[in-house]
Write an enzyme that holds these catalytic residues in place. Structure first.
Site, PDB file in Angstrom:
ATOM      1  N   ASP A 152       1.630  -9.528 -32.954  1.00 53.96           N
ATOM      2  CA  ASP A 152       0.229  -9.959 -32.958  1.00 53.96           C
ATOM      3  C   ASP A 152      -0.742  -8.786 -33.038  1.00 53.96           C
ATOM      4  OD1 ASP A 152       0.958  -9.143 -30.400  1.00 53.96           O
ATOM      5  OD2 ASP A 152      -0.521 -10.421 -29.431  1.00 53.96           O
ATOM      6  N   ASP A 199      -1.269  -6.027 -31.252  1.00 52.65           N
ATOM      7  CA  ASP A 199      -1.927  -5.315 -30.153  1.00 52.65           C
ATOM      8  C   ASP A 199      -1.150  -4.091 -29.675  1.00 52.65           C
ATOM      9  OD1 ASP A 199       0.004  -6.864 -28.985  1.00 52.65           O
ATOM     10  OD2 ASP A 199      -1.285  -7.739 -27.444  1.00 52.65           O
ATOM     11  N   ARG A 200       0.141  -4.026 -29.999  1.00 53.08           N
ATOM     12  CA  ARG A 200       0.911  -2.846 -29.576  1.00 53.08           C
ATOM     13  C   ARG A 200       0.961  -1.797 -30.674  1.00 53.08           C
ATOM     14  NH1 ARG A 200       6.171  -4.607 -26.058  1.00 53.08           N
ATOM     15  NH2 ARG A 200       4.980  -5.804 -24.536  1.00 53.08           N
ATOM     16  N   THR A 230       2.483 -12.962 -17.755  1.00 50.46           N
ATOM     17  CA  THR A 230       1.723 -11.724 -17.971  1.00 50.46           C
ATOM     18  C   THR A 230       0.682 -11.917 -19.074  1.00 50.46           C
ATOM     19  OG1 THR A 230       3.782 -10.544 -17.512  1.00 50.46           O
ATOM     20  CG2 THR A 230       1.978  -9.232 -18.359  1.00 50.46           C
ATOM     21  N   LYS A 243      -5.508  -4.827 -25.933  1.00 45.46           N
ATOM     22  CA  LYS A 243      -5.003  -3.588 -26.505  1.00 45.46           C
ATOM     23  C   LYS A 243      -5.027  -3.745 -28.018  1.00 45.46           C
ATOM     24  CE  LYS A 243      -0.383  -5.193 -25.409  1.00 45.46           C
ATOM     25  NZ  LYS A 243       0.028  -5.649 -24.094  1.00 45.46           N
ATOM     26  N   ARG A 281       4.325 -18.682 -22.479  1.00 41.56           N
ATOM     27  CA  ARG A 281       5.292 -18.312 -23.500  1.00 41.56           C
ATOM     28  C   ARG A 281       6.579 -19.077 -23.288  1.00 41.56           C
ATOM     29  NH1 ARG A 281       5.146 -11.977 -24.651  1.00 41.56           N
ATOM     30  NH2 ARG A 281       2.917 -12.253 -24.959  1.00 41.56           N
ATOM     31  N   LYS A 309      -2.334 -18.291 -25.417  1.00 43.27           N
ATOM     32  CA  LYS A 309      -3.115 -17.740 -24.304  1.00 43.27           C
ATOM     33  C   LYS A 309      -4.586 -18.054 -24.528  1.00 43.27           C
ATOM     34  CE  LYS A 309      -3.144 -13.188 -26.439  1.00 43.27           C
ATOM     35  NZ  LYS A 309      -2.857 -11.775 -26.343  1.00 43.27           N
ATOM     36  N   SER A 332       3.951   0.221 -22.193  1.00 44.01           N
ATOM     37  CA  SER A 332       4.620  -0.717 -23.088  1.00 44.01           C
ATOM     38  C   SER A 332       3.953  -0.743 -24.466  1.00 44.01           C
ATOM     39  CB  SER A 332       4.606  -2.095 -22.460  1.00 44.01           C
ATOM     40  OG  SER A 332       3.273  -2.439 -22.098  1.00 44.01           O
ATOM     41  N   THR A 342       0.500  -4.446 -14.072  1.00 43.77           N
ATOM     42  CA  THR A 342       0.890  -4.631 -15.468  1.00 43.77           C
ATOM     43  C   THR A 342       0.167  -5.818 -16.100  1.00 43.77           C
ATOM     44  OG1 THR A 342       3.033  -3.663 -15.062  1.00 43.77           O
ATOM     45  CG2 THR A 342       2.898  -5.197 -16.901  1.00 43.77           C
ATOM     46  N   SER A 376       3.578 -12.492 -29.099  1.00 40.45           N
ATOM     47  CA  SER A 376       3.547 -11.038 -29.226  1.00 40.45           C
ATOM     48  C   SER A 376       4.752 -10.464 -29.977  1.00 40.45           C
ATOM     49  CB  SER A 376       3.403 -10.453 -27.825  1.00 40.45           C
ATOM     50  OG  SER A 376       3.175  -9.083 -27.901  1.00 40.45           O
ATOM     51  N   HIS A 377       5.513  -9.637 -29.294  1.00 44.27           N
ATOM     52  CA  HIS A 377       6.626  -8.923 -29.926  1.00 44.27           C
ATOM     53  C   HIS A 377       7.923  -9.718 -29.881  1.00 44.27           C
ATOM     54  CE1 HIS A 377       6.142  -8.329 -25.702  1.00 44.27           C
ATOM     55  NE2 HIS A 377       7.438  -8.145 -25.610  1.00 44.27           N
ATOM     56  N   ASP A 416       3.018  -4.565 -33.397  1.00 43.54           N
ATOM     57  CA  ASP A 416       3.901  -5.686 -33.067  1.00 43.54           C
ATOM     58  C   ASP A 416       3.456  -6.997 -33.719  1.00 43.54           C
ATOM     59  OD1 ASP A 416       1.657  -6.223 -31.529  1.00 43.54           O
ATOM     60  OD2 ASP A 416       2.805  -7.051 -29.873  1.00 43.54           O
ATOM     61  N   ARG A 425      12.863  -4.539 -15.156  1.00 43.13           N
ATOM     62  CA  ARG A 425      12.407  -3.288 -15.762  1.00 43.13           C
ATOM     63  C   ARG A 425      12.422  -2.201 -14.688  1.00 43.13           C
ATOM     64  NH1 ARG A 425      10.844  -5.390 -20.483  1.00 43.13           N
ATOM     65  NH2 ARG A 425       9.249  -7.015 -20.635  1.00 43.13           N
TER      66      ARG A 425
HETATM   67  C1  G1P Z   1       5.080  -6.743 -21.049  1.00 43.04           C
HETATM   68  C2  G1P Z   1       4.656  -5.310 -20.763  1.00 43.04           C
HETATM   69  C3  G1P Z   1       3.217  -5.294 -20.310  1.00 43.04           C
HETATM   70  C4  G1P Z   1       2.345  -5.952 -21.369  1.00 43.04           C
HETATM   71  C5  G1P Z   1       2.866  -7.342 -21.676  1.00 43.04           C
HETATM   72  C6  G1P Z   1       2.115  -7.988 -22.829  1.00 43.04           C
HETATM   73  O1  G1P Z   1       4.970  -7.519 -19.890  1.00 43.04           O
HETATM   74  O2  G1P Z   1       5.489  -4.731 -19.795  1.00 43.04           O
HETATM   75  O3  G1P Z   1       2.832  -3.963 -20.089  1.00 43.04           O
HETATM   76  O4  G1P Z   1       1.018  -6.048 -20.941  1.00 43.04           O
HETATM   77  O5  G1P Z   1       4.242  -7.280 -22.040  1.00 43.04           O
HETATM   78  O6  G1P Z   1       2.249  -7.268 -24.014  1.00 43.04           O
HETATM   79  P1  G1P Z   1       6.226  -7.845 -18.938  1.00 43.04           P
HETATM   80  O7  G1P Z   1       7.267  -8.503 -19.808  1.00 43.04           O
HETATM   81  O8  G1P Z   1       6.731  -6.536 -18.442  1.00 43.04           O
HETATM   82  O9  G1P Z   1       5.660  -8.725 -17.865  1.00 43.04           O
HETATM   83 ZN    ZN Z   2       1.520  -8.112 -28.698  1.00 41.59          ZN
END
Ligand code: G1P
Ligand code: ZN
Length: 552
Positions: free
Chosen positions: A282, A284-285, A20, A379, A24, A128, A368, A347, A115-116, A280, A505
């Site tokens: 990085d 962005d959230r 996504t 974001k 990672r 990325k 999210s 997504t 990210s998170h 979060d 999910r």
């Molecule tokens: C998750 C979130 C998605 C977001 C992504 C990156 O991805 O659901 O909305 O864009 O993290 O922050 P997922 O793990 O669901 O593929």
């Molecule tokens: Zn992030």
């Protein structure tokens, strides 16, 4: 300074498929000899026009960030890039990287982040590539990078010394220039151009408005302190957990009700602040809280859209908006009232990029905890918090009242997401396969629901496929949807950002127009749909799991 370039023979790793949000993996996997190098070379092999071009490099400061950056700089030099722009200490939040990529008209950027997800030697790392528009590489590009990673035979790296990442300024290596820049300055300038800093500053300095921002020991701390405390004058201590740590203090730097515990405790205490927010790993959230009140991300983007004209940067109105498919339809209601288009994308932020570039949308968001606009192509956590601060400074009302008024006008979309984390990849695949088979025959789904005594009938069901309205590219298998006649929905998808096993999910939503029913409890309101969602997908039967591990 002339420099030796080495061409190092290598063999492909076969698991370098970006998900996504980039590649990672566990940190140790990234640290294997050649792993990072292969993927970076695969990026360079895929990019046209890199000779003499500019490239941005930075990351969220997690464990292995600095070492990876030194390697990427050496490889960028060896691959003929002309200028490498790096954030001081190796820091660049994801939105700041997007801002810098755009501002300096670069070929793109390599952003190091998971990210998170937690950081550390036994936790996660990620990488990325963002394209020249500042946004995550589109699918055609990530697919091409994956193909290149499977064919790779060698990578190029220079034999130069490590760069001093802590000192601002330029260093020349061979024909390339490495510029170490302030990671905050360009981003802060962009924020100043969008928001009414005068009004927000007056509110924050007034002494009658309590604000707490939880940076979760991640990189946003440096941005939050510079912008909220130093520039806007919020009292020192407004930013908590503000020092970036390589392991985020051992926590999940994920701004939700489960992980941002300290902030949630403050906001839900008897004399808590008026407004709370977190971001979060990085940056962005974002999570938005009022006093003893939680704003869902789906509501947050809808409320920002409805109030956008209060913010100087959006005073002329919005061209259109977009949300990811599982995000609640609260935004659609606002768009319809404003008479602007609302797009539904798969997504992941990368799908918003084309719409933003083509000027079809101004604002977008995901359930999210992701909200953003056309100011960058990611974001943006701090930006979302500034949207709320600007709205609060204009409206002078508590967060809770703003949200309640919004529901009265547009209806409330009760919404929850249930995550079943750490199930085996096989079980995850089996659940999705089972669902795919079911939704292929809507009649059967309808009958099943009727048999279960479902309150409302089925309107449609499918496996979501998206045709990009700009370039007409098609993305299939983006999530199973059950849509009911009253607008309720149940959605299933597997996470594309996890590093082990699978995360299922399940997203559940129900719109309620009647004012008298809008204050009810979310999980209670959605109880019937939740029960149906589990039974329909045979979650327990296939995975043995009876309850989700995280509910947001
Ligand atoms: C998750 C979130 C998605 C977001 C992504 C990156 O991805 O659901 O909305 O864009 O993290 O922050 P997922 O793990 O669901 O593929
Ligand atoms: Zn992030």
């Amino acid at each position: 300074m002339s420099v030796n370039i080495r061409e190092v023979a290598t063999t492909p790793f076969n698991d370098q498929k970006p998900g996504t949000s980039g590649l990672r993996k566990k940190t140790r996997q990234f640290q294997q000899p050649g792993y990072l190098e292969n993927f970076v070379q695969a990026i360079f092999n895929t990019l046209p026009g890199k000779a003499g071009a500019k490239l941005v490099v930075g990351g969220d400061g997690r464990y292995f960030n600095r070492e990876a950056i030194q390697t990427i700089i050496r490889m960028a030099v060896a691959n003929g890039l002309g200028e490498i722009i790096v954030g001081q200490h190796g820091f660049l939040s994801t939105p700041a990287a997007s801002c810098v990529i755009r501002k300096y008209q670069t070929l793109g950027g390599i952003v190091l982040s998971a990210s998170h997800n937690p950081g550390g030697p036994d936790e996660d790392f990620g990488l990325k590539f963002n394209a020249a528009n500042g946004g995550p590489a589109p699918e055609q590009l990530t697919n091409a990078i994956y193909v290149a990673s499977k064919e790779i035979e060698s990578y190029r790296i220079s034999e130069s010394e490590d760069i001093d990442l802590d000192t601002l300024g330029d260093v020349h290596i061979g024909n390339a220039r490495v510029r170490v820049i302030d990671p905050v300055a360009d981003y802060a300038e962009l924020m100043r151009s969008i928001f009414d800093f005068g009004k927000i500053g007056a509110m924050l300095k007034s002494g009658d408005f309590g604000f707490c921002f939880d940076a979760m020991w991640a990189i946003t701390g440096i941005y939050a302190k510079a912008i909220f405390e130093e520039e806007l004058g919020a009292p020192r201590g407004t930013v908590i957990n503000g020092e970036p740590l390589t392991d985020f203090g051992g926590h999940h730097p994920d701004p939700n009700l489960v992980h941002a515990k300290e902030l949630v405790a403050k906001l839900f205490s008897d004399d808590g602040p008026d407004f709370g927010a977190a971001s979060d790993g990085d940056g962005d959230r974002n999570m938005i809280l009022g006093r003893q009140f939680y704003v869902t991300p789906s509501d947050s983007v809808a409320i920002i859209a409805a109030n956008a004209r209060l913010i100087p940067g959006y005073r002329d109105g919005l061209r259109g908006v977009a949300r990811s498919m599982p995000t609640s339809a609260a935004l659609d209601a606002v768009a319809s009232k404003l008479g602007i288009p609302c797009f539904e994308t798969p997504t992941g932020w990368k799908f918003f990029g084309n719409l933003l570039d083509a000027g079809r949308i101004t604002l977008c968001g995901e359930e999210s905890f992701g909200t953003g606009s056309d100011h960058v192509r990611e974001k943006d956590g701090i930006w979302a918090v500034l949207c709320w601060l600007n709205m609060l400074a204009e409206r002078q009302q508590p967060v809770e009242d703003i949200v309640h008024e919004h529901w009265l006008t547009y209806g409330r979309n009760f919404y929850t997401r249930h995550d079943f984390e750490g199930i085996s990849s096989e079980d995850g695949a089996a659940i999705m396969e089972h669902l795919r088979t079911l939704v292929a025959s809507p009649k059967q789904v309808s009958d099943w629901l009727e048999n279960e005594g479902a309150e409302t009938g089925l309107a449609s069901c499918d496996d979501f496929a998206y045709t990009d309205p700009v370039d007409e590219s098609i993305s299939e298998n983006q999530g199973i949807r059950l849509q009911f006649s009253d607008g309720s929905r149940i959605i299933y998808r597997l996470s594309g950002t996890g590093t082990v096993g699978a995360t299922l999910r399940v997203y559940i939503e129900k719109p309620v127009k009647e004012a008298g029913r809008q204050q009810a409890d979310t999980q209670e309101t959605l109880a019937e749909l939740i029960a149906l969602s589990r039974k329909f997908a045979r979650i327990e039967e296939i995975s043995g799991r009876t309850e989700p591990s995280v509910i947001t």
